[in-house]
Design an enzyme around this catalytic site. Sequence first.
Site, PDB file in Angstrom:
ATOM      1  N   ASP A  51       0.719  -1.254  -0.002  1.00  0.00           N
ATOM      2  CA  ASP A  51       0.008  -0.041  -0.039  1.00  0.00           C
ATOM      3  C   ASP A  51       1.039   1.081   0.077  1.00  0.00           C
ATOM      4  OD1 ASP A  51      -2.296  -1.566   0.108  1.00  0.00           O
ATOM      5  OD2 ASP A  51      -2.647  -1.282   2.199  1.00  0.00           O
ATOM      6  N   LYS A  72      -3.678   3.015  -2.607  1.00  0.00           N
ATOM      7  CA  LYS A  72      -4.711   3.950  -2.987  1.00  0.00           C
ATOM      8  C   LYS A  72      -4.534   5.113  -2.406  1.00  0.00           C
ATOM      9  CE  LYS A  72      -7.716  -0.076  -2.514  1.00  0.00           C
ATOM     10  NZ  LYS A  72      -6.657  -0.942  -2.064  1.00  0.00           N
ATOM     11  N   MET A 187      -7.900   7.898   9.015  1.00  0.00           N
ATOM     12  CA  MET A 187      -8.368   8.364   7.639  1.00  0.00           C
ATOM     13  C   MET A 187      -9.469   9.285   7.690  1.00  0.00           C
ATOM     14  SD  MET A 187      -8.149   4.789   5.520  1.00  0.00           S
ATOM     15  CE  MET A 187      -9.400   4.041   6.673  1.00  0.00           C
TER      16      MET A 187
END
Length: 259
Positions: A51, A72, A187
């Site tokens: 990631d 991402k 996040m």
Amino acid sequence: MSEPNEPAGDELSTDESLGTVYLVGSGPGDPELLTVKATRLLEEADVVLHDKLPGPEILDSIPEDKREDVGKRAGGERTEQADINARLVELAEEGRDVVRLKGGDPFVFGRGGEEMVYLADHDVPFEVVPGITSAVAAPAAADIPVTHREHASSVSFVTGHEDPTKDGSAVDWRALADTGGTIVVLMGVGKLPEYTQELVNAGMDPETPVALIEKGTRPGQRVARGTLDTIVDARDDAGIEPPAVTVIGGVAGVPEVLE
């Protein structure tokens, strides 16, 4: 845990030509917080699918010819989850041992559970290797204990970035406000105004301490402090950007006694 070469499920594969997929948590980014097992597997793996969140020092330690970036970014470049799942199976069927390297812990908002189920459904051997979640490590690096006898006897972990295909949010901010304790949001930098207002609307004291920790445990770590009423302005003034962890509750004010 599924033993290597023995996928979870009703029927265990006996195909010894298959490689094993290791779902590995890289921790919060500091390479010294990478587990001994994760370090060994990174050295032994044929391929590492990673990631964006593992720290650059960790990624730089992996030979470039065996790294595949499948990360991402919110609103930016991304590798679709379906493509990641298919790639894991493809590599294992080629007989290669694969480390699927994730930030933090693979099962804390890291889609590790989805990948585990997909691998099991395709009879691919896998093993889960836990990592230190940034939900705990980033606050600790900022001298914020997520629990404290005087401030919080419980802690709730919440994602600030839910699946956009869902019909609505699954996070019940009113219930979280009523529960008390510490709320840790991962996040959640972009949606900070929305959920802080939701908590105030649900009855949480606007003067509740809040801290934002950017790049927790890494070089360049920064912290912005405020309250539910002021943290958005504090974020903007400091220019806090992802990756960052939000800590809401009395524990976020503990570091003030250290100053």
